[in-house]
Design a protein around this motif. Sequence first.
Motif, PDB file in Angstrom:
ATOM      1  N   SER A  48    -131.360 -23.203 -81.682  1.00 33.84           N
ATOM      2  CA  SER A  48    -132.208 -22.034 -81.926  1.00 33.84           C
ATOM      3  C   SER A  48    -132.669 -21.369 -80.632  1.00 33.84           C
ATOM      4  O   SER A  48    -133.274 -20.319 -80.660  1.00 33.84           O
ATOM      5  N   ASP A  49    -132.376 -21.987 -79.465  1.00 33.33           N
ATOM      6  CA  ASP A  49    -132.627 -21.284 -78.200  1.00 33.33           C
ATOM      7  C   ASP A  49    -131.615 -20.150 -78.072  1.00 33.33           C
ATOM      8  O   ASP A  49    -130.420 -20.379 -78.193  1.00 33.33           O
ATOM      9  N   PRO A  50    -132.111 -18.934 -77.797  1.00 34.66           N
ATOM     10  CA  PRO A  50    -131.173 -17.793 -77.748  1.00 34.66           C
ATOM     11  C   PRO A  50    -130.379 -17.740 -76.446  1.00 34.66           C
ATOM     12  O   PRO A  50    -130.387 -16.738 -75.742  1.00 34.66           O
ATOM     13  N   ILE A  51    -129.656 -18.818 -76.152  1.00 35.69           N
ATOM     14  CA  ILE A  51    -128.962 -18.912 -74.860  1.00 35.69           C
ATOM     15  C   ILE A  51    -127.765 -17.976 -74.755  1.00 35.69           C
ATOM     16  O   ILE A  51    -127.223 -17.805 -73.674  1.00 35.69           O
ATOM     17  N   LEU A  52    -127.351 -17.385 -75.874  1.00 35.59           N
ATOM     18  CA  LEU A  52    -126.251 -16.411 -75.800  1.00 35.59           C
ATOM     19  C   LEU A  52    -126.693 -15.028 -76.290  1.00 35.59           C
ATOM     20  O   LEU A  52    -125.863 -14.208 -76.679  1.00 35.59           O
ATOM     21  N   ALA A  53    -127.987 -14.768 -76.252  1.00 33.34           N
ATOM     22  CA  ALA A  53    -128.470 -13.450 -76.681  1.00 33.34           C
ATOM     23  C   ALA A  53    -127.833 -12.369 -75.816  1.00 33.34           C
ATOM     24  O   ALA A  53    -127.697 -12.536 -74.600  1.00 33.34           O
ATOM     25  N   GLY A  54    -127.397 -11.295 -76.442  1.00 30.65           N
ATOM     26  CA  GLY A  54    -126.790 -10.194 -75.698  1.00 30.65           C
ATOM     27  C   GLY A  54    -125.325 -10.416 -75.362  1.00 30.65           C
ATOM     28  O   GLY A  54    -124.709  -9.590 -74.703  1.00 30.65           O
TER      29      GLY A  54
END
Length: 236
Positions: A6-12
């Motif tokens: 749930s960590d947005p480590i690939l956001a964007g």
Amino acid sequence: IQDLLSDPILAGTSVLITAGGTREPLDPVRFLGNRSSGRQGVALAEAARAAGAEVTLIVTHLEVPVPHGVHVVHASSALELREAVFEHAPGKDVLIMNAAVADFRPATIENSKIKKRDEHSAPVIELVRNPDILAEIVQARGGNDELPRFIVGFAAETGDEQGSVLDYGRAKLERKGCEMLVVNEVGATLTFGEETNAIQVLFADGHESVQAAGSKLEVARVVIEQISHATKGHAD
Ligand code: CTP
Ligand code: CA
């Protein structure tokens, strides 16, 4: 797993993933196929989406449902998959080639069902090589800035007297020219369809390989984390 995903480590980040196994037609009702279930590719898509990526999933033949929240594109044969990959790759940041692509296809596709002609004879099926989609897209990148900067391959390997899983993995990574290769160790104790996978993640830039083991979802999480690290230029 959920917490880590749930960590947005690939956001964007936009990610194109291929999943499943191709089918190579022989006639209108028959094909040559392989045992890939598509579970690993679907798990990768779910993990990437959970990490905040925009995901396009090209599915060949899956034994499992397509995941929610991703763009799904269908393809069947290796030639169709190649077309779909080249259509959807421009503009994506990452490509993960997880599909099991047939190395060979029947040289001709009969227009009508292949029949038994007499009592005893059987046809001989001539095969031709399929294109290497992964190697081709890496090559095509040379003249096209729109194609993914980070390309990941998957390989199932066994070690033998000639070399270890790692040796074969390194050689394949070099041959393909991609940034990262996820090597699945298959062997006497680790076989297709089993719940636990042992993987080694190899990098072209020379930084040390990473080992992991676990379910397909755990493997997917590790792969997504490694992609996130590598594309953000972390040193570790
Ligand atoms: N691959 C591909 N096109 C092919 C064959 C393979 O894009 N025609 C991709 C797979 O999706 C995978 C990677 O290449 O990501 C490695 O597949 P693998 O079958 O291990 O590699 P091959 O070069 O076909 O080597 P081998 O002779 O060992 O099968
Ligand atoms: Ca192959």
